[in-house]
Structures are given as C-alpha cells and as structure tokens.
Design a protein around this motif. Sequence first.
Motif, PDB file in Angstrom:
ATOM      1  N   ALA A 395       0.559  -0.697  -0.213  1.00 50.04           N
ATOM      2  CA  ALA A 395       0.445  -0.419   0.159  1.00 50.04           C
ATOM      3  C   ALA A 395       0.911   1.332  -0.152  1.00 50.04           C
ATOM      4  CB  ALA A 395      -1.026   0.154   1.108  1.00 50.04           C
ATOM      5  N   GLN A 396       1.583   1.599   0.671  1.00 44.87           N
ATOM      6  CA  GLN A 396       3.248   2.465   0.162  1.00 44.87           C
ATOM      7  C   GLN A 396       4.220   2.669  -0.484  1.00 44.87           C
ATOM      8  OE1 GLN A 396       5.578   0.633   3.724  1.00 44.87           O
ATOM      9  NE2 GLN A 396       4.966   2.474   5.223  1.00 44.87           N
ATOM     10  N   VAL A 397       3.575   1.593  -1.380  1.00 47.36           N
ATOM     11  CA  VAL A 397       4.230   1.706  -2.667  1.00 47.36           C
ATOM     12  C   VAL A 397       3.624   2.229  -3.624  1.00 47.36           C
ATOM     13  CG1 VAL A 397       5.890  -0.131  -4.628  1.00 47.36           C
ATOM     14  CG2 VAL A 397       5.824  -0.528  -2.401  1.00 47.36           C
ATOM     15  N   ARG A 398       2.605   1.437  -3.356  1.00 49.23           N
ATOM     16  CA  ARG A 398       1.531   2.670  -4.603  1.00 49.23           C
ATOM     17  C   ARG A 398       1.091   3.696  -4.331  1.00 49.23           C
ATOM     18  NH1 ARG A 398      -2.461  -1.190  -3.279  1.00 49.23           N
ATOM     19  NH2 ARG A 398      -3.663   0.119  -1.705  1.00 49.23           N
ATOM     20  N   ASN A 469       4.203 -12.941  -8.787  1.00 50.08           N
ATOM     21  CA  ASN A 469       2.862 -11.765  -8.115  1.00 50.08           C
ATOM     22  C   ASN A 469       3.485 -11.914  -6.894  1.00 50.08           C
ATOM     23  OD1 ASN A 469       0.320 -11.078  -6.643  1.00 50.08           O
ATOM     24  ND2 ASN A 469       0.402 -10.382  -8.509  1.00 50.08           N
ATOM     25  N   VAL A 470       3.431 -10.639  -6.212  1.00 50.88           N
ATOM     26  CA  VAL A 470       4.594 -10.913  -4.604  1.00 50.88           C
ATOM     27  C   VAL A 470       2.846 -10.128  -4.033  1.00 50.88           C
ATOM     28  CG1 VAL A 470       6.055 -10.331  -2.874  1.00 50.88           C
ATOM     29  CG2 VAL A 470       6.417 -10.912  -5.489  1.00 50.88           C
ATOM     30  N   SER A 471       2.268 -10.953  -2.996  1.00 48.96           N
ATOM     31  CA  SER A 471       1.505 -10.208  -1.866  1.00 48.96           C
ATOM     32  C   SER A 471       1.887 -10.168  -0.533  1.00 48.96           C
ATOM     33  CB  SER A 471       0.610 -10.611  -2.143  1.00 48.96           C
ATOM     34  OG  SER A 471       0.272 -12.094  -1.965  1.00 48.96           O
ATOM     35  N   ASP A 472       1.061  -9.199   0.109  1.00 50.48           N
ATOM     36  CA  ASP A 472       1.480  -8.786   1.541  1.00 50.48           C
ATOM     37  C   ASP A 472      -0.509  -8.595   2.212  1.00 50.48           C
ATOM     38  OD1 ASP A 472       0.734  -5.998   0.798  1.00 50.48           O
ATOM     39  OD2 ASP A 472       2.443  -5.849   2.400  1.00 50.48           O
ATOM     40  N   TYR A 473      -0.345  -8.316   3.378  1.00 47.82           N
ATOM     41  CA  TYR A 473      -1.477  -7.542   3.864  1.00 47.82           C
ATOM     42  C   TYR A 473      -2.368  -6.541   3.333  1.00 47.82           C
ATOM     43  CZ  TYR A 473       0.393  -4.790   7.396  1.00 47.82           C
ATOM     44  OH  TYR A 473       1.393  -3.620   7.012  1.00 47.82           O
ATOM     45  N   THR A 474      -1.496  -6.280   2.429  1.00 46.65           N
ATOM     46  CA  THR A 474      -1.664  -4.312   2.047  1.00 46.65           C
ATOM     47  C   THR A 474      -2.481  -4.864   0.870  1.00 46.65           C
ATOM     48  OG1 THR A 474       0.265  -3.190   1.895  1.00 46.65           O
ATOM     49  CG2 THR A 474      -0.510  -3.723   4.014  1.00 46.65           C
ATOM     50  N   GLY A 475      -1.709  -5.880  -0.024  1.00 45.58           N
ATOM     51  CA  GLY A 475      -2.132  -5.136  -1.438  1.00 45.58           C
ATOM     52  C   GLY A 475      -0.911  -6.782  -1.923  1.00 45.58           C
ATOM     53  N   GLN A 476      -1.219  -6.463  -3.915  1.00 43.14           N
ATOM     54  CA  GLN A 476      -0.107  -7.392  -4.126  1.00 43.14           C
ATOM     55  C   GLN A 476       0.677  -6.303  -5.427  1.00 43.14           C
ATOM     56  OE1 GLN A 476      -0.996  -8.034  -7.861  1.00 43.14           O
ATOM     57  NE2 GLN A 476      -2.768  -6.785  -7.673  1.00 43.14           N
ATOM     58  N   CYS A 477       1.433  -6.734  -6.425  1.00 48.94           N
ATOM     59  CA  CYS A 477       1.695  -5.850  -7.444  1.00 48.94           C
ATOM     60  C   CYS A 477       3.010  -7.557  -7.560  1.00 48.94           C
ATOM     61  CB  CYS A 477       2.809  -5.150  -6.661  1.00 48.94           C
ATOM     62  SG  CYS A 477       4.441  -5.611  -6.292  1.00 48.94           S
ATOM     63  N   TRP A 478       3.510  -6.800  -9.148  1.00 44.73           N
ATOM     64  CA  TRP A 478       4.078  -7.616  -9.967  1.00 44.73           C
ATOM     65  C   TRP A 478       5.238  -7.092 -10.929  1.00 44.73           C
ATOM     66  CZ3 TRP A 478       2.351 -11.685 -12.481  1.00 44.73           C
ATOM     67  CH2 TRP A 478       0.934 -12.358 -12.492  1.00 44.73           C
TER      68      TRP A 478
END
Length: 564
Positions: A395-398, A469-478
């Motif tokens: 989420a912070q990255v986004r 595709n990597v995900s954590d508790y706030t979202g995911q990204c490629w």
Amino acid sequence: MVILPLHLSSLADEQKICRYTVLRIDKCSVTRKLRTSDGAMAAIIIAEADVLDTVAEKIGNPEKVLGSAAGSAIPAPSAPPAPPPAQQQPQQQQQPSFGGSSFMNRVEEAKPAVYGGGGSGAAPIVQPIKDLNPYHNRWTIRARVTQKSAVKTWNKPTSQGRLFSVNLLDESGEIRATAFTQQVDRLYSLFEVGKVYYISNAQVKMARQQFSNVNNQYELTFEDSTTVELCTDNGNVPQEQFNFVALSSLMKFEKGNMVDVLCVLQQVGEATEITPKSGDRKMTKRDLTVVDKSGYQVRTTLWGADATGFELAVPAVVAFKGVRVGDFGGRTLSLPSTGTMTANPDIPEAHMLRGWYDSAGRTMAFQTFDGSGGMGGSGAGGDLRHDAGEVKTMAQVRDENLGGSEEKSDFFTVKGTIAFIRSSSLAYPGCASGDCSKKVTENSSGKWWCEKCQREFAAPAYRYLFSVNVSDYTGQCWLQCFNETGEKLLGCSATEAIRLQGADEAAFAKLIADATFKEFRFRCRARSERFNDNVRVRTSVVGMNAIDYVAEAQRLSALIEAMQ
C-alpha cells in the motif's frame, strides 16, 4: 554591483544578508565593466566578509558615483589613467572623490593592492582557489597538481584538436583546468602530478560537470597569456583530498553521481573487449571486486588504458576519486576518464582499513546489492541489511507513487509472499559467450546467432526473465525477475528449467509449485517507461533474501517501541 563568491552565498540563502545589512569587508577586489546604454559599472567582488548587523533603514545619504542619469565622465577602457602625483598621502588619509574619472583611477590602483602580483624573482601574493570567479582576471593561485590526464584528440565536422586537463588543489579547494590545441605543446610537459605551481592569467568560466570530478562551480581554461611557474615552497599545500563514502551507502546516490571510496581489492577479472551500443569502436574493460568495513562488496569497472595496464595484486587498499555510481544489478561503480585510482595511499584511513582486513575482513562474508554474492546465511536481512528499518508495504508503494517518474528510478524494499509465477515465458535464449547476455535468434541451419558478438552457437544459454506476483496484507504487485533472482528462487539454471519444461511437465510443475507461497524480502527498482505513448511502471527485483525471522522480529519490536 556586489558579487558574493560561492562560499559566502549561504549568507544570502539564510537571509543573513538582506536589505540594509551592514557588512565588514575584509578582502575584496573591484573590477570595471562597460555598458553601452548605462555607462560604466563597477563590480565589487567580496572574498572575505562578516555580517555586523541589519538596521531598519539606510545609513546616511549615499550618492551614486557610476552610471548616473547625468552620465559621469568615465574614460574609455583604452584611455590611459592619469599619472599619479609624485607625493601621495597614505590611503587612509585620502579624501573620497566621487568624480567618475578619479574613482575609476582608484579602482585600477587598488587591484594590485588587493591580490598582489609577483615581481621578478619574488613570490607573488596568491589568491585562494575558492575565490576565483569570472568577474576578476587579475589573480595568481598556488596549487598542487593532483591529476593529469593524457593528451586526447577530437575530430568533429566543424573542428578538430587536442586537449589535456589537470586538477589543481590548494588549502581552500579544488578546480579543474584544461589546455586546448596550441597550449598542449606549451604546457603539458610543465605539469607533474604532486608538484606545486604558481598559475595566473587563465580564463575562469562555469564548469562542465560531466567532464569534472571536483566540487567547484568554475573551471579554468589555459590561454596564450597563462603563466605557469614551479613553486619550491609548498609545505602547506595539501595532498589530494578525498570525501570517502561507505559502500553500504551507495543506494543513497542517484545513478551517475560521482563519489570517492576507500576499499580493499578482493578480486581482479580479466580484461575483455566489448562493443558498445553505438557500435563504432570496441572498448576494453576489466571488472574488479572491492570491499570495505561496511560489509559490502561492489563490482567496479575499469576502462581503456586503466583496464589494460592494471597490474595491482590482491589484496590491496585502493582509493578511488570520482567514480560513477551505476544501478545495474542494484549498485555498481565505474571509473571514468576524469576519475583517479591510487593504490595503497599513505593516509591514516588506508592503514586502518588494511589492518581491519588483515585481522577480520579476509574471512568475512560480504553482502551485495544484487543478491548474488556470499550471504554467510541470511544474517540480519542479508544484502538488504541497510534497509532493515525501511521495509514498505504494498500500500505504501502504491500511495507514494514509487516509480512514477520517467527521470529517475525509485528503490525500496518489500516483504511479501509469492502468490503466482508466470511460467509461460520463463526464460529467453541468450548468447553462450561468458560476457554477453543478449538474446540470440535461430537461423535456417539450426544454429543460434548473436547480433552483438557476431558469432554463431550450436545451442543458446537460456537466461531467466519472468514476472512474479507478490502480496502482503495490504495488497499485491508484479515484480520482474532476472537471471540471478531466478536461479536463487527456483534452485536451477534457466537452461535446466527449460529442458525440464519440454521433457517432463509434471517435474516442471513441481519446480514452480515448490517456489510458490514462500515469503521473501525483495529489494526493488521501479521506474516509469513509455511504450507506444503509454506510460507504465516497471518494477524489477535487484536483490532477494529469505526471511530471517529472528531479525524480522527484532525489526518489528524496534518499530513498536518507536511508536510508543
């Protein structure tokens, strides 16, 4: 007009110099410029000054003495000044004169008194390098030559010629000086690295930072009138100055920044020839592996004569000045033609570094920025140790729009679980030569052709290039993974994975499944790329580590304590 040099400009930036500020000027020079519309103008160039006070209103009734509306009677530059009287009162007893002619005569007379000039057989009065500026051309500096380039030639449709440059150092700073064409034959043999010279009558102009490795906004150009004289009294002129940074801190610098590093030479590669993208000529390169006390190892590349003539044995302490930071595989260093490399310098920092390496560094497992070096276990975050307190969520990255700029890359660290591996395009056929990773194409004869190397191979050497595709508790990204990351994630070479994909589908599916739903820390580089007028953010993995849960628990505990 009053001109502040660079070392005093902070007084204006901090509002310590403003309207009605009272200055005590300890050292200055006065120069005269002519304006066709406004008449003559005098510029006072301040070298040393102190701020005394700032008053509420102007003091007294100042009178304009140059460039007045009525037009002062100021002589043309070619007009000789009036001869001075035979008897003169001391300067402090002279009465001020506001006539244009007498004022400018005093300006011209004051110049030699400010900076001085060397008489025959006498040492000249010198000016610090930090006070050089384009507005004053009557100066002499005493400086040590810390670097001297080879003579280079250029050939352009409009011009051709030769040049060389030297770096000059005194107690106040450094400056780069360049000699062109006619001056090369006259001055090249005069300069020797390490010796001190009196230099005067060179042109001061704005520096072209892409060709310089010194911190100065100005540079010198030698001219026909330039004088160079060897100085024998050089006791207080310093040796070469460095501003060393730790290898672990390279992530703080943008690609293309110049830095100084003090390191231990650990490995020396072979000199190889490569063809750059322009394809006009081949270049020789040599890769070195260097380490320092911060626990990191970095690949450093030498070019041209530095690469072919390199004969230093390992281990050795090396001081690099003006090496360029690169972002290939995280962080690399490259020595440009403007940089210098000093082996085993006789400075305290070098002796301390060698002592550390002999006692502890030889057996140490060093970290890398690309995740391919020795980890010695995951440790406290492996090659991402320097970001232990800066792990970002998806989420912070986004929300921070990391990678949203086309001008520069953003680096960050995330911790997440691999949810999916795009195995349909896992690798590409690469060149089989050791120093080339370009994609090869299959020809009609069944051979594989490398356009860069201009060579044919019986079989390609596959290299990983795939997305996860990597995900954590706030979202995911490629994230895009390259060869080193792929080998670490899947545990085999790309050639073996492609062979398995074609020969045993069940075994290949198990290979992918075993790598899925595992948690890692990823060091990422994100940047916007334009393709067919569409802009998209491409995020690549430059380093990957398995989670050290002890270190991760300590990191989370520290974050909790910081929030209380």
